[in-house]
Design a protein around this motif. Structure first.
Motif, PDB file in Angstrom:
ATOM      1  N   GLU A 341       0.827  -1.206   0.000  1.00  0.00           N
ATOM      2  CA  GLU A 341       0.000   0.000   0.000  1.00  0.00           C
ATOM      3  C   GLU A 341       0.861   1.256   0.000  1.00  0.00           C
ATOM      4  O   GLU A 341       0.507   2.262  -0.624  1.00  0.00           O
ATOM      5  N   ARG A 342       1.979   1.202   0.684  1.00  0.00           N
ATOM      6  CA  ARG A 342       2.852   2.375   0.794  1.00  0.00           C
ATOM      7  C   ARG A 342       3.695   2.587  -0.457  1.00  0.00           C
ATOM      8  O   ARG A 342       3.883   3.718  -0.904  1.00  0.00           O
ATOM      9  N   LEU A 343       4.225   1.507  -1.023  1.00  0.00           N
ATOM     10  CA  LEU A 343       5.121   1.646  -2.173  1.00  0.00           C
ATOM     11  C   LEU A 343       4.357   1.901  -3.470  1.00  0.00           C
ATOM     12  O   LEU A 343       4.809   2.689  -4.307  1.00  0.00           O
ATOM     13  N   GLY A 344       3.221   1.226  -3.628  1.00  0.00           N
ATOM     14  CA  GLY A 344       2.474   1.385  -4.866  1.00  0.00           C
ATOM     15  C   GLY A 344       3.349   1.124  -6.084  1.00  0.00           C
ATOM     16  O   GLY A 344       4.157   0.198  -6.111  1.00  0.00           O
ATOM     17  N   ALA A 345       3.189   1.969  -7.096  1.00  0.00           N
ATOM     18  CA  ALA A 345       3.979   1.827  -8.324  1.00  0.00           C
ATOM     19  C   ALA A 345       5.102   2.849  -8.391  1.00  0.00           C
ATOM     20  O   ALA A 345       5.689   3.058  -9.452  1.00  0.00           O
ATOM     21  N   ASP A 346       5.425   3.469  -7.252  1.00  0.00           N
ATOM     22  CA  ASP A 346       6.417   4.544  -7.235  1.00  0.00           C
ATOM     23  C   ASP A 346       7.834   4.060  -6.948  1.00  0.00           C
ATOM     24  O   ASP A 346       8.790   4.825  -7.109  1.00  0.00           O
ATOM     25  N   TYR A 347       7.961   2.826  -6.492  1.00  0.00           N
ATOM     26  CA  TYR A 347       9.272   2.274  -6.142  1.00  0.00           C
ATOM     27  C   TYR A 347       9.282   0.797  -6.532  1.00  0.00           C
ATOM     28  O   TYR A 347       8.233   0.176  -6.703  1.00  0.00           O
ATOM     29  N   ILE A 348      10.463   0.227  -6.645  1.00  0.00           N
ATOM     30  CA  ILE A 348      10.571  -1.213  -6.872  1.00  0.00           C
ATOM     31  C   ILE A 348      10.362  -1.930  -5.542  1.00  0.00           C
ATOM     32  O   ILE A 348      11.071  -1.672  -4.562  1.00  0.00           O
ATOM     33  N   TYR A 349       9.371  -2.797  -5.513  1.00  0.00           N
ATOM     34  CA  TYR A 349       9.045  -3.597  -4.334  1.00  0.00           C
ATOM     35  C   TYR A 349       9.927  -4.847  -4.397  1.00  0.00           C
ATOM     36  O   TYR A 349       9.576  -5.845  -5.007  1.00  0.00           O
ATOM     37  N   SER A 350      11.097  -4.776  -3.767  1.00  0.00           N
ATOM     38  CA  SER A 350      12.079  -5.855  -3.842  1.00  0.00           C
ATOM     39  C   SER A 350      11.809  -6.858  -2.726  1.00  0.00           C
ATOM     40  O   SER A 350      12.421  -6.828  -1.661  1.00  0.00           O
ATOM     41  N   TRP A 351      10.867  -7.751  -3.005  1.00  0.00           N
ATOM     42  CA  TRP A 351      10.392  -8.684  -1.980  1.00  0.00           C
ATOM     43  C   TRP A 351      11.332  -9.870  -1.841  1.00  0.00           C
ATOM     44  O   TRP A 351      11.742 -10.483  -2.819  1.00  0.00           O
ATOM     45  N   LYS A 352      11.658 -10.188  -0.580  1.00  0.00           N
ATOM     46  CA  LYS A 352      12.509 -11.328  -0.270  1.00  0.00           C
ATOM     47  C   LYS A 352      11.646 -12.432   0.346  1.00  0.00           C
ATOM     48  O   LYS A 352      11.375 -12.415   1.548  1.00  0.00           O
ATOM     49  N   PRO A 353      11.160 -13.377  -0.441  1.00  0.00           N
ATOM     50  CA  PRO A 353      10.380 -14.482   0.117  1.00  0.00           C
ATOM     51  C   PRO A 353      11.199 -15.258   1.145  1.00  0.00           C
ATOM     52  O   PRO A 353      12.431 -15.325   1.057  1.00  0.00           O
ATOM     53  N   HIS A 354      10.512 -15.847   2.088  1.00  0.00           N
ATOM     54  CA  HIS A 354      11.209 -16.607   3.127  1.00  0.00           C
ATOM     55  C   HIS A 354      11.877 -17.836   2.505  1.00  0.00           C
ATOM     56  O   HIS A 354      11.235 -18.616   1.801  1.00  0.00           O
ATOM     57  N   PRO A 355      13.178 -18.035   2.753  1.00  0.00           N
ATOM     58  CA  PRO A 355      13.886 -19.171   2.138  1.00  0.00           C
ATOM     59  C   PRO A 355      13.624 -20.507   2.813  1.00  0.00           C
ATOM     60  O   PRO A 355      14.099 -21.542   2.336  1.00  0.00           O
ATOM     61  N   ALA A 356      12.855 -20.515   3.905  1.00  0.00           N
ATOM     62  CA  ALA A 356      12.662 -21.757   4.657  1.00  0.00           C
ATOM     63  C   ALA A 356      11.931 -22.831   3.859  1.00  0.00           C
ATOM     64  O   ALA A 356      11.983 -24.016   4.221  1.00  0.00           O
ATOM     65  N   PHE A 357      11.252 -22.446   2.769  1.00  0.00           N
ATOM     66  CA  PHE A 357      10.549 -23.446   1.972  1.00  0.00           C
ATOM     67  C   PHE A 357      11.511 -24.428   1.306  1.00  0.00           C
ATOM     68  O   PHE A 357      11.079 -25.487   0.841  1.00  0.00           O
ATOM     69  N   LEU A 358      12.793 -24.089   1.245  1.00  0.00           N
ATOM     70  CA  LEU A 358      13.775 -24.980   0.611  1.00  0.00           C
ATOM     71  C   LEU A 358      14.207 -26.123   1.520  1.00  0.00           C
ATOM     72  O   LEU A 358      14.890 -27.043   1.072  1.00  0.00           O
ATOM     73  N   VAL A 359      13.824 -26.064   2.775  1.00  0.00           N
ATOM     74  CA  VAL A 359      14.229 -27.114   3.716  1.00  0.00           C
ATOM     75  C   VAL A 359      12.990 -27.816   4.254  1.00  0.00           C
ATOM     76  O   VAL A 359      11.859 -27.383   4.031  1.00  0.00           O
TER      77      VAL A 359
END
Length: 415
Positions: A341-359
């Motif tokens: 909601e805060r970033l909208g389309a004005d910035y790149i939303y560089s999302w880091k998914p949780h890596p725990a799904f790999l284990v």
């Protein structure tokens, strides 16, 4: 008869040249040009779809162990690993990585320290976390800090360049670069010298000392950038250069419009900063003790990124105040929807998914639901999914392949 390469055995040279031919062929595939253009649009806030990048990091020892290398010499094995890494991406990790038809040679640049060397309490576990062993005990120790100096080894640079040309000419173009990835980590440097817990206390007990330390580190980094400029070491990073805590730099917004001379300036480049050590600190304290110092450094650059694994949700107003901020890291510990909601389309939303799904059991259904919920919440944002901090896949390299396939499949639905 193929040309000999100084410092490399003939058998190793043959292996490296064959790998380089494979890389060159991959780089010529049309998908690479398509990905490159998507990154350009994405970084200029005109996205095609959510972008996906995967960084195995610590898991590379499971994906591409040294036992898989065929070269014998240490230098040849280092080059071989770099080539095989690109091949591995192409064959097993179908993310949006662009394989470029080039071999980059780094100038031999070294930077001296800050006058004090960090000391750590080692972990009993091979890949465990070390503890802090402070070397700054009181304010008098700040007098021991010195500003870093940059040194360029011209002979070693020439050797590297000549070796690369002899090895790759006619197969991969060779490009000499100096400093491309610019990122500031002031709080990380200071916490290693002072100790993380003590820095937390200093915000209350000795704020003047902490501010003095930050002023020293800020000034030292300004001087570092000035030395890069004076020595002609800065190189454009509007290409596949890794940026911030994930992402790449492809853009037509850089260099700056008045760039003419071929001598790169900070305003022609991407830069970034982060302060993970301040993750649990209040927004006002984050702003006072680190962000104000980082902002002045970042103000020199053309486009900027901020953040890494720290939750910035309650600090976004301050992050938005960073000059020319473009890429903002949304960590696995940050709430997805409020940040969207805060970033909208004005910035790149560089999302880091949780890596725990790999284990563990690698539940594809749960992973698919997790990624879909995030993509649904970030509709209208300029989204990139950056899988990193992947320290192990528990000996199952195929999990990276499936994770990437699922992420790309879902990203296509949200084009």
């Amino acid at each position: 008869m193929e040309r000999r390469v100084e410092g490399l055995a003939p058998g190793d040279v043959a292996i490296l040249r064959e790998l380089a031919r494979r890389v060159a062929a991959m780089a010529r595939e049309p998908i690479m040009a398509e990905r490159r253009e998507m990154w350009v649009r994405h970084n200029m806030l005109d996205p095609v779809r959510p972008m996906v990048l995967v960084f195995p990091e610590g898991s590379w020892r499971e994906l591409l162990p040294t036992s898989a290398l065929r070269c014998e010499g240490d230098e040849a094995r280092r080059i071989e690993w770099g080539l095989r890494q690109r091949i591995y991406y192409h064959e097993h990790i179908p993310d949006d990585t662009v394989i470029e038809a080039e071999w980059i040679v780094q100038r031999a640049v070294s930077v001296s320290g800050w006058g004090l060397e960090p000391e750590h309490e080692p972990s009993a576990q091979e890949t465990g976390a070390w503890g802090f062993r402070p070397v700054i005990h009181d304010e008098r120790d700040l007098d021991k800090l010195t500003f870093p100096r940059v040194h360029v080894d011209a002979l070693e640079t020439s050797r590297r360049l000549a070796q690369a040309h002899a090895l790759f000419d006619g197969i991969l173009p060779v490009r000499l670069v100096g400093v491309q990835h610019v990122s500031f980590h002031l709080m990380s440097i200071y916490c290693q010298l002072r100790g993380l817990e003590q820095v937390m206390w200093d915000m209350y007990d000795q704020p003047a000392m902490l501010h003095r330390a930050m002023r020293i580190l800020e000034e030292g980094h300004h001087r570092l950038v000035d030395q890069y400029i004076a020595l002609g070491l800065l190189d454009l990073n509007n290409d596949g250069t890794y940026h911030s805590s994930g992402g790449v730099g492809y853009t037509r917004e850089l260099p700056a419009p008045d760039y003419r001379s071929g001598r790169v300036r900070p305003i022609d480049m991407w830069s970034s900063a982060e302060a993970q050590e301040m993750a649990e600190v209040s927004p006002p304290m984050h702003r006072e003790f680190i962000l104000e110092y980082e902002k002045r450094l970042l103000a020199r650059f053309g486009l900027n990124g901020y953040g890494c694994c720290e939750n910035l949700c309650d600090k976004l107003d301050d992050v938005f105040a960073v000059p020319r901020i473009r890429r903002i890291s949304i960590s696995p510990f940050a709430p997805v929807a409020p940040c969207a909601e805060r970033l909208g389309a004005d910035y790149i939303y560089s999302w880091k998914p949780h890596p725990a799904f790999l284990v563990g059991g690698f539940d594809e259904g749960a992973l698919r639901q997790y990624l879909r919920e995030a993509l649904e919440a970030t509709r209208g944002c300029v989204v990139e999914m950056i899988l990193k901090d992947t320290h192990t896949c528990e000996g199952h390299p195929e999990r990276f392949t499936r994770w990437t396939e699922i992420a790309k499949e879902l990203a296509a639905e949200y084009a």
